[in-house]
Design a protein around this motif. Sequence first.
Motif, PDB file in Angstrom:
ATOM      1  N   LYS A 120       0.662  -1.237  -0.048  1.00 36.92           N
ATOM      2  CA  LYS A 120       0.279   0.066   0.372  1.00 36.92           C
ATOM      3  C   LYS A 120       0.660   1.353   0.028  1.00 36.92           C
ATOM      4  O   LYS A 120      -0.021   2.233  -0.715  1.00 36.92           O
ATOM      5  N   ASN A 260     -11.092   3.848   4.126  1.00 36.97           N
ATOM      6  CA  ASN A 260     -11.127   4.993   2.919  1.00 36.97           C
ATOM      7  C   ASN A 260     -10.361   6.284   3.422  1.00 36.97           C
ATOM      8  O   ASN A 260     -11.065   7.186   4.229  1.00 36.97           O
ATOM      9  N   ARG A 293      -8.222   5.967  -1.378  1.00 43.05           N
ATOM     10  CA  ARG A 293      -7.304   4.399  -0.963  1.00 43.05           C
ATOM     11  C   ARG A 293      -8.656   3.784   0.142  1.00 43.05           C
ATOM     12  O   ARG A 293      -9.208   4.977   0.865  1.00 43.05           O
ATOM     13  N   SER A 294      -8.937   2.474  -0.034  1.00 43.42           N
ATOM     14  CA  SER A 294     -10.119   1.758   0.915  1.00 43.42           C
ATOM     15  C   SER A 294      -9.412   0.252   0.247  1.00 43.42           C
ATOM     16  O   SER A 294      -9.205  -0.324  -0.345  1.00 43.42           O
ATOM     17  N   PHE A 295      -9.493   0.297   1.392  1.00 41.69           N
ATOM     18  CA  PHE A 295      -8.916  -1.601   1.547  1.00 41.69           C
ATOM     19  C   PHE A 295      -9.615  -1.441   3.286  1.00 41.69           C
ATOM     20  O   PHE A 295      -9.647  -0.767   4.560  1.00 41.69           O
ATOM     21  N   GLY A 309      -7.305  -4.240  -0.600  1.00 42.47           N
ATOM     22  CA  GLY A 309      -8.816  -3.158  -1.262  1.00 42.47           C
ATOM     23  C   GLY A 309      -8.022  -2.206  -2.466  1.00 42.47           C
ATOM     24  O   GLY A 309      -8.211  -3.220  -3.509  1.00 42.47           O
ATOM     25  N   LEU A 310      -8.282  -1.163  -2.702  1.00 41.96           N
ATOM     26  CA  LEU A 310      -8.272  -0.573  -4.055  1.00 41.96           C
ATOM     27  C   LEU A 310      -7.524   0.464  -3.932  1.00 41.96           C
ATOM     28  O   LEU A 310      -6.969   1.554  -2.293  1.00 41.96           O
ATOM     29  N   ASP A 311      -5.966   0.600  -4.825  1.00 38.43           N
ATOM     30  CA  ASP A 311      -4.964   1.966  -4.320  1.00 38.43           C
ATOM     31  C   ASP A 311      -5.671   2.986  -6.346  1.00 38.43           C
ATOM     32  O   ASP A 311      -4.804   2.185  -7.014  1.00 38.43           O
ATOM     33  N   ALA A 312      -5.764   4.121  -6.321  1.00 34.10           N
ATOM     34  CA  ALA A 312      -5.699   4.579  -7.409  1.00 34.10           C
ATOM     35  C   ALA A 312      -5.673   6.219  -7.319  1.00 34.10           C
ATOM     36  O   ALA A 312      -6.271   7.106  -6.853  1.00 34.10           O
TER      37      ALA A 312
END
Length: 337
Positions: A120, A260, A293-295, A309-312
């Motif tokens: 992350k 988040n 960032r959401s995990f 999660g997601l990291d964009a």
Amino acid sequence: APESDPIYLDPRGLPRYRTVVKDRRPPAAASEVLLTDEEITKVPGTFGDPTRVVASLPGVARSPFGLGYFAVRGASFQNTGFFIDGHPALYLYHLLAGPGVIAPELIGSLAFYPGGYPVKYGRFAAGAIVLETKDPPNDRWHADIGIDLFKSSVLFSTPFDDNKGQVTASYRRSYYELLLPAFTDNDIFLRFTDYQLRLTYKFSPTLKAKLLLLGAEDATGQNGVIEDSGGANSTNFALGFHRVLAAVDWKLAPKLTFTNSAIFEYDHTDTTRIAEDADDIVVKLTAFITQLRSFLTWKASKNVTMEAGLDALYGDIAGDFEVPSLPPLGDPRPPLF
């Protein structure tokens, strides 16, 4: 270590065993150094600034020219990532070995990864320095005013709604430009500012939100006269960032947390050189950064933690360059006067 059979019996009839001492395997290199708020405020040589503790860790060296970066284990300093509350930052330290860009009272913990950092904190090839902010004590309102030889700062915080929420504001400004003329005849200036506006609210024991505005501006340069021509000369370098961060943490279960956060940030770096009878040099870089960032974090056991999660990240970067062109190949250079 006791053996199955004693070597002998002492005069009291008690068994005696052989003691065996074995060399331990040397510990491996540290992959994470985590310092809490109490530890980072007691390390010698930090001058009251907790973020300076990184300079005293093994394998760390400051970047050249006082740019405020660190080289980890000999790698290029551009490959060391700075993170504030999980999001990458343009820089974490003010120019020329200055203090950190976050008020010391708002620093909760500092994690240093010389290598093998979590995914992350990606997008960098060497180490990572991760700074997490915190709220001041919420027992009552607090005000802190600091004045020293180089800078002044002010911080104010107050709780509201039965301590469910808290508002904190801080501002810091240097005045090196007032002191440098006393030590040098050259018209050299150096200044920095930083600010933070923080709002946190706890909706329930399992749900809390945070809104954070922070930024920093640094500038240094020299104004004077060129000795050869007697003309005026000006060289300036400036950089800064301004960020808005919104975060929501939701504890779904005792061992399951949903985190988040999102940022919108403006960065800039400016370099100019203006001299009489010479072409100007102007280099300006600007960037608008948005990141989400959401995990999920699951504490599976005492020694196992799993994250997914997601990291964009999206960046719009622009450059404006004004540089003198070289003479055509084969032509002599013009004379210098």
